[in-house]
Design a protein around this motif. Structure first.
Motif, PDB file in Angstrom:
ATOM      1  N   PHE A  47       0.828  -1.197   0.000  1.00 25.57           N
ATOM      2  CA  PHE A  47       0.000   0.000   0.000  1.00 25.57           C
ATOM      3  C   PHE A  47       0.873   1.261   0.000  1.00 25.57           C
ATOM      4  N   ALA A  48       1.889   1.282   0.859  1.00 23.56           N
ATOM      5  CA  ALA A  48       2.767   2.461   0.948  1.00 23.56           C
ATOM      6  C   ALA A  48       3.401   2.771  -0.406  1.00 23.56           C
ATOM      7  N   LYS A  49       3.885   1.746  -1.074  1.00 24.73           N
ATOM      8  CA  LYS A  49       4.510   1.958  -2.391  1.00 24.73           C
ATOM      9  C   LYS A  49       3.481   2.358  -3.430  1.00 24.73           C
ATOM     10  N   ALA A  50       2.270   1.835  -3.327  1.00 16.46           N
ATOM     11  CA  ALA A  50       1.210   2.174  -4.290  1.00 16.46           C
ATOM     12  C   ALA A  50       0.824   3.654  -4.213  1.00 16.46           C
ATOM     13  N   VAL A  51       0.985   4.268  -3.042  1.00 15.16           N
ATOM     14  CA  VAL A  51       0.655   5.687  -2.913  1.00 15.16           C
ATOM     15  C   VAL A  51       1.892   6.581  -3.068  1.00 15.16           C
ATOM     16  N   GLY A  52       3.008   6.002  -3.536  1.00 13.01           N
ATOM     17  CA  GLY A  52       4.179   6.796  -3.883  1.00 13.01           C
ATOM     18  C   GLY A  52       5.259   6.910  -2.830  1.00 13.01           C
ATOM     19  N   LEU A  53       5.111   6.190  -1.736  1.00 18.61           N
ATOM     20  CA  LEU A  53       6.153   6.229  -0.709  1.00 18.61           C
ATOM     21  C   LEU A  53       7.232   5.203  -1.040  1.00 18.61           C
ATOM     22  N   PRO A  54       8.452   5.410  -0.529  1.00 17.52           N
ATOM     23  CA  PRO A  54       9.523   4.455  -0.820  1.00 17.52           C
ATOM     24  C   PRO A  54       9.330   3.110  -0.119  1.00 17.52           C
ATOM     25  N   ASP A  55       8.589   3.106   0.988  1.00 22.42           N
ATOM     26  CA  ASP A  55       8.355   1.903   1.790  1.00 22.42           C
ATOM     27  C   ASP A  55       7.431   2.322   2.926  1.00 22.42           C
ATOM     28  N   VAL A  56       7.218   1.449   3.877  1.00 26.81           N
ATOM     29  CA  VAL A  56       6.472   1.778   5.081  1.00 26.81           C
ATOM     30  C   VAL A  56       7.202   2.905   5.810  1.00 26.81           C
ATOM     31  N   ILE A  57       6.430   3.840   6.367  1.00 25.52           N
ATOM     32  CA  ILE A  57       7.042   4.939   7.126  1.00 25.52           C
ATOM     33  C   ILE A  57       6.491   4.948   8.548  1.00 25.52           C
ATOM     34  N   ALA A  58       7.316   5.418   9.466  1.00 28.98           N
ATOM     35  CA  ALA A  58       6.907   5.534  10.864  1.00 28.98           C
ATOM     36  C   ALA A  58       5.877   6.643  11.006  1.00 28.98           C
ATOM     37  N   HIS A  59       4.998   6.492  11.963  1.00 25.03           N
ATOM     38  CA  HIS A  59       4.046   7.539  12.315  1.00 25.03           C
ATOM     39  C   HIS A  59       4.834   8.783  12.737  1.00 25.03           C
ATOM     40  N   GLY A  60       4.372   9.951  12.344  1.00 27.38           N
ATOM     41  CA  GLY A  60       5.027  11.174  12.785  1.00 27.38           C
ATOM     42  C   GLY A  60       5.050  11.298  14.295  1.00 27.38           C
ATOM     43  N   MET A  61       3.938  10.949  14.928  1.00 25.47           N
ATOM     44  CA  MET A  61       3.870  11.062  16.377  1.00 25.47           C
ATOM     45  C   MET A  61       4.770  10.037  17.070  1.00 25.47           C
ATOM     46  N   TYR A  62       4.991   8.893  16.434  1.00 24.09           N
ATOM     47  CA  TYR A  62       5.947   7.918  16.973  1.00 24.09           C
ATOM     48  C   TYR A  62       7.350   8.524  16.948  1.00 24.09           C
ATOM     49  N   THR A  63       7.672   9.150  15.829  1.00 17.59           N
ATOM     50  CA  THR A  63       8.981   9.793  15.695  1.00 17.59           C
ATOM     51  C   THR A  63       9.137  10.897  16.738  1.00 17.59           C
ATOM     52  N   MET A  64       8.093  11.702  16.893  1.00 15.02           N
ATOM     53  CA  MET A  64       8.126  12.771  17.894  1.00 15.02           C
ATOM     54  C   MET A  64       8.322  12.193  19.292  1.00 15.02           C
ATOM     55  N   ALA A  65       7.685  11.075  19.556  1.00 13.82           N
ATOM     56  CA  ALA A  65       7.790  10.444  20.870  1.00 13.82           C
ATOM     57  C   ALA A  65       9.225  10.034  21.191  1.00 13.82           C
ATOM     58  N   GLN A  66       9.996   9.667  20.175  1.00 14.91           N
ATOM     59  CA  GLN A  66      11.392   9.291  20.439  1.00 14.91           C
ATOM     60  C   GLN A  66      12.196  10.503  20.900  1.00 14.91           C
ATOM     61  N   GLY A  67      11.877  11.680  20.357  1.00 15.41           N
ATOM     62  CA  GLY A  67      12.512  12.903  20.859  1.00 15.41           C
ATOM     63  C   GLY A  67      12.134  13.174  22.302  1.00 15.41           C
ATOM     64  N   GLY A  68      10.860  12.973  22.625  1.00 12.90           N
ATOM     65  CA  GLY A  68      10.411  13.146  24.003  1.00 12.90           C
ATOM     66  C   GLY A  68      11.067  12.145  24.938  1.00 12.90           C
TER      67      GLY A  68
END
Length: 142
Positions: A47-68
């Protein structure tokens, strides 16, 4: 719990050593369950590739949580963070292999405020891309 970092021991310009956070697809599935964000770009490669992404991507909020997480690990007390904000600047691509992706977070004390508070500027990178920009936390120290 009180913060283990002491206000009087912190100086403006002080660097906080980088920490690495490994992200695998199973982490994204667990996060989806906890957050209710089941968008297939976060777990379905086809699905991710079908919508133009290079692969599965992490949730933005998950990424933000790692900073927290980085800030609370440094301060020694999750309640010490009194304000935290970021802008999302790039995706964290999570390949389907044992390595997954790595988010590297580092920080610097940018300012000392009143009431035992400091402003920490964060840098978060994955695959040589800055994934969070304007990332700042206000932390009340002991």
């Amino acid at each position: 719990m009180t913060a283990t970092v002491k206000y009087d021991e912190v100086e403006v310009g002080q660097e906080i050593p980088a920490a690495e956070y490994r992200v695998r697809r199973v982490n994204l599935v667990m996060y989806a369950g906890a957050s209710g964000d089941f968008n297939p770009i976060h777990w379905n490669e086809r699905f991710a590739k079908a919508v133009g992404l290079p692969d599965v991507i992490a949730h933005g909020m998950y990424t933000m949580a790692q900073g927290g997480r980085f800030v609370t690990d440094w301060a020694g007390d999750p309640a010490a963070v009194v304000d935290y904000g970021v802008r999302f600047s790039s995706m964290v691509v999570v390949p389907d292999d044992d390595e997954g992706a790595t988010i590297t977070v580092s920080g610097v004390v940018e300012e000392k405020l009143d009431d035992q508070r400091v402003v920490v500027g964060l840098t978060a990178r994955a695959d040589d891309a800055q994934v969070l920009s304007k990332a700042r936390a206000v932390v009340r120290l002991a």
